[in-house]
Write a protein that holds these residues in place. Structure first.
Motif, short mmCIF file in Angstrom:
data_model
loop_
_atom_site.label_atom_id
_atom_site.label_comp_id
_atom_site.label_asym_id
_atom_site.label_seq_id
_atom_site.Cartn_x
_atom_site.Cartn_y
_atom_site.Cartn_z
N GLU A 1 0.70 -1.23 -0.09
CA GLU A 1 -0.14 -0.02 0.17
C GLU A 1 0.81 1.29 -0.08
O GLU A 1 0.50 2.18 -0.59
CB GLU A 1 -1.00 0.07 1.29
N PHE A 2 1.91 1.19 0.63
CA PHE A 2 2.82 2.40 0.71
C PHE A 2 3.45 2.76 -0.67
O PHE A 2 3.55 3.87 -0.90
CB PHE A 2 3.95 2.14 1.60
N VAL A 3 3.87 1.83 -1.38
CA VAL A 3 4.45 1.85 -2.73
C VAL A 3 3.54 2.55 -3.70
O VAL A 3 3.87 3.41 -4.53
CB VAL A 3 4.87 0.43 -3.24
N LYS A 4 2.12 2.13 -3.31
CA LYS A 4 1.15 3.03 -4.29
C LYS A 4 0.69 4.44 -3.94
O LYS A 4 0.18 5.07 -4.52
CB LYS A 4 -0.20 2.18 -4.09
N LEU A 5 1.35 4.88 -2.66
CA LEU A 5 0.90 6.25 -2.33
C LEU A 5 1.51 7.04 -3.37
O LEU A 5 2.67 7.07 -3.96
CB LEU A 5 1.65 6.63 -0.79
N GLN A 6 0.58 8.30 -3.71
CA GLN A 6 1.22 9.45 -4.51
C GLN A 6 1.26 10.66 -3.52
O GLN A 6 1.84 11.68 -4.32
CB GLN A 6 0.03 9.42 -5.77
N SER A 7 0.75 10.66 -2.51
CA SER A 7 0.82 11.99 -1.74
C SER A 7 2.22 12.07 -0.96
O SER A 7 2.42 11.36 -0.23
CB SER A 7 -0.35 12.18 -0.90
N ILE A 32 3.40 10.48 2.79
CA ILE A 32 4.73 9.80 2.83
C ILE A 32 5.26 10.43 4.17
O ILE A 32 5.82 9.90 5.00
CB ILE A 32 5.40 9.87 1.91
N THR A 33 5.15 11.92 4.04
CA THR A 33 6.02 12.68 5.27
C THR A 33 5.56 12.29 6.66
O THR A 33 6.19 12.10 7.52
CB THR A 33 5.95 14.15 4.88
N LEU A 34 4.13 12.25 6.63
CA LEU A 34 3.62 11.76 7.88
C LEU A 34 4.07 10.54 8.35
O LEU A 34 4.23 10.47 9.59
CB LEU A 34 1.88 11.82 7.80
N LEU A 35 3.89 9.62 7.41
CA LEU A 35 4.25 8.22 7.84
C LEU A 35 5.89 8.17 8.31
O LEU A 35 6.25 7.47 9.28
CB LEU A 35 3.91 7.26 6.58
N GLU A 36 6.63 9.03 7.59
CA GLU A 36 8.05 8.97 8.02
C GLU A 36 8.25 9.54 9.31
O GLU A 36 9.04 9.00 10.19
CB GLU A 36 8.86 10.07 6.93
#
Length: 76
Positions: free
Chosen positions: A13-19, A23-27
């Motif tokens: 699911e992470f690989v599919k992210l475009q936002s 991604i910054t929030l998850l990092e």
């Protein structure tokens, strides 16, 4: 679902992210959780504690130590 399967699903699911924002929030969340885990040192065994105490006593007897005044002076 076991932990390994959950990790793989998350990665997919992470690989599919475009936002970039998501991604910054998850990092940031990952960094925060990693630092929380690193704040707590692993407990020592009785043997490790006794070994550390013996080494500290030997260091003190051999003059391998700094006084509080020396430490305070170093960081002023």
């Amino acid at each position: 679902m076991d932990l390994q399967a959950r990790k793989l699903e998350f990665i997919q699911e992470f690989v599919k992210l475009q936002s970039e924002e998501v991604i910054t929030l998850l990092e940031n969340l990952l960094k925060q959780k990693k630092s929380e885990n690193n704040d707590s040192p692993e407990p020592m065994t009785v043997t490790e504690l006794n070994t550390r105490i013996s080494k500290s006593e030997d260091d003190f007897k051999s003059g391998r130590y700094k006084t509080s005044a020396q430490l305070l002076e170093k960081y002023r």
